[in-house]
Design an enzyme around this catalytic site. Structure first.
Site, short mmCIF file in Angstrom:
data_model
loop_
_atom_site.label_atom_id
_atom_site.label_comp_id
_atom_site.label_asym_id
_atom_site.label_seq_id
_atom_site.Cartn_x
_atom_site.Cartn_y
_atom_site.Cartn_z
N ASP A 75 21.21 -21.70 45.82
CA ASP A 75 21.83 -20.17 46.51
C ASP A 75 20.96 -19.94 47.46
OD1 ASP A 75 24.14 -20.33 44.87
OD2 ASP A 75 22.85 -18.11 43.91
N ASP A 76 21.73 -19.20 48.59
CA ASP A 76 20.67 -18.47 49.56
C ASP A 76 20.25 -19.17 50.67
OD1 ASP A 76 20.74 -16.87 47.54
OD2 ASP A 76 17.97 -16.16 47.20
N HIS A 126 28.14 -16.25 49.44
CA HIS A 126 27.24 -15.30 48.78
C HIS A 126 26.36 -14.21 49.65
CE1 HIS A 126 24.18 -15.09 45.72
NE2 HIS A 126 22.81 -15.71 46.62
N HIS A 130 22.39 -10.01 50.96
CA HIS A 130 22.39 -10.53 50.15
C HIS A 130 20.77 -9.94 49.66
CE1 HIS A 130 19.64 -12.68 47.16
NE2 HIS A 130 20.80 -13.37 47.00
N HIS A 221 17.68 -23.36 44.05
CA HIS A 221 17.89 -22.59 45.50
C HIS A 221 17.11 -23.33 46.35
CE1 HIS A 221 17.64 -19.48 42.92
NE2 HIS A 221 18.79 -18.35 43.71
#
Length: 258
Positions: A75-76, A126, A130, A221
């Site tokens: 993620d991210d 995603h 965020h 991540h």
């Protein structure tokens, strides 16, 4: 498993019963406060724990899979410093993964994003920002963020995304409506490494690898040296246990792109 609709229905039934009891036998008002407290706790936990499938159905693991496969997800990203190193490790160990990318990160580092795709990995939505307050966004704002990221991905790769990883794993009725409107499938996890915390790399590796079994979905991540160490050790563990790292779409036998 309890979900938002069931909990609300049960809460309404108990509330009506308490109202009747209040007028007939004069029960304490504390019973109403207790009911509200339990409703709040269940809903708060259900909103933050994606594995509950409290508000919507996310694909968190596939215990029925026949093949010895797991999915590693990131993620991210894309991250200009760490994503290329993650890709190198995956290539070295002949592993595939899934990257749930933030829209503004794709805008900032389009070449890194394209490299993820060129290496044969899956990409997903995603959100665009965020934002830490994403769980409090209106339905319209959530839809706008998801569409904005989808648009950026299409401009960079001609891919139409089907998969979404909730920011912070948070879900609620507004996010459920937004996913329906954008026709995105939520992807969760059942192995949360907590690699963005101050936990030691050994503890993080233990969380990601303890009791590993086929069908597991692991959350990492692509954002730190610590995660790089964890990833390499994890890939070695998978090799020893004869488990293959594949993309989430392969694990669940779904289409990642429209």
């Amino acid at each position: 498993m309890l979900n938002f609709k069931t909990v609300n229905s049960l809460t309404l039934i108990v509330l009506i019963s308490l109202i009747v009891a209040y007028f007939l036998i004069g029960i304490s008002f504390w019973w109403f406060l207790l009911l509200g407290f339990f409703w709040f706790i269940l809903t708060a936990l259900g909103s933050g724990l994606i594995g509950w499938n409290y508000h919507l159905v996310a694909l968190n693991s596939n215990p029925s899979i026949v093949k010895n496969q797991v999915a590693i997800t990131f993620d991210d990203g894309p991250n200009p410093e760490f994503t290329p190193k993650v890709l190198e490790l995956l290539k070295k160990h002949q592993a595939k993964a899934s990257f749930f990318c933030i829209g503004k990160q794709i805008e900032a580092y389009p070449d890194v994003f394209k490299n993820i795709i060129n290496e044969g990995h899956t990409v997903g939505n995603h959100t665009y920002s965020h934002d830490h307050l994403f769980g409090f966004f209106s339905t319209e704002k959530i839809i706008s963020e998801l569409k904005q990221t989808n648009k950026i991905v299409f401009e960079q790769s001609s891919l139409k995304l089907n998969l979404y990883r909730p920011a912070f794993g948070v879900t609620n009725p507004r996010i459920k409506k937004a996913l329906k409107a954008t026709q995105l499938q939520a992807i969760g996890w059942n192995k949360r490494s907590l690699d963005t915390t101050n936990l030691s790399k050994e503890t993080i590796l233990n969380r990601a690898s303890k009791n590993l079994k086929k069908g597991d979905v692991i959350l990492l991540h692509d954002a730190s040296e610590k995660t790089l160490w964890v990833l390499e050790q994890l890939l070695l563990i998978l090799q020893k246990q004869n488990l293959q790292a594949v993309t989430v779409d392969s694990l669940f036998n779904i289409e990642p792109y429209a």
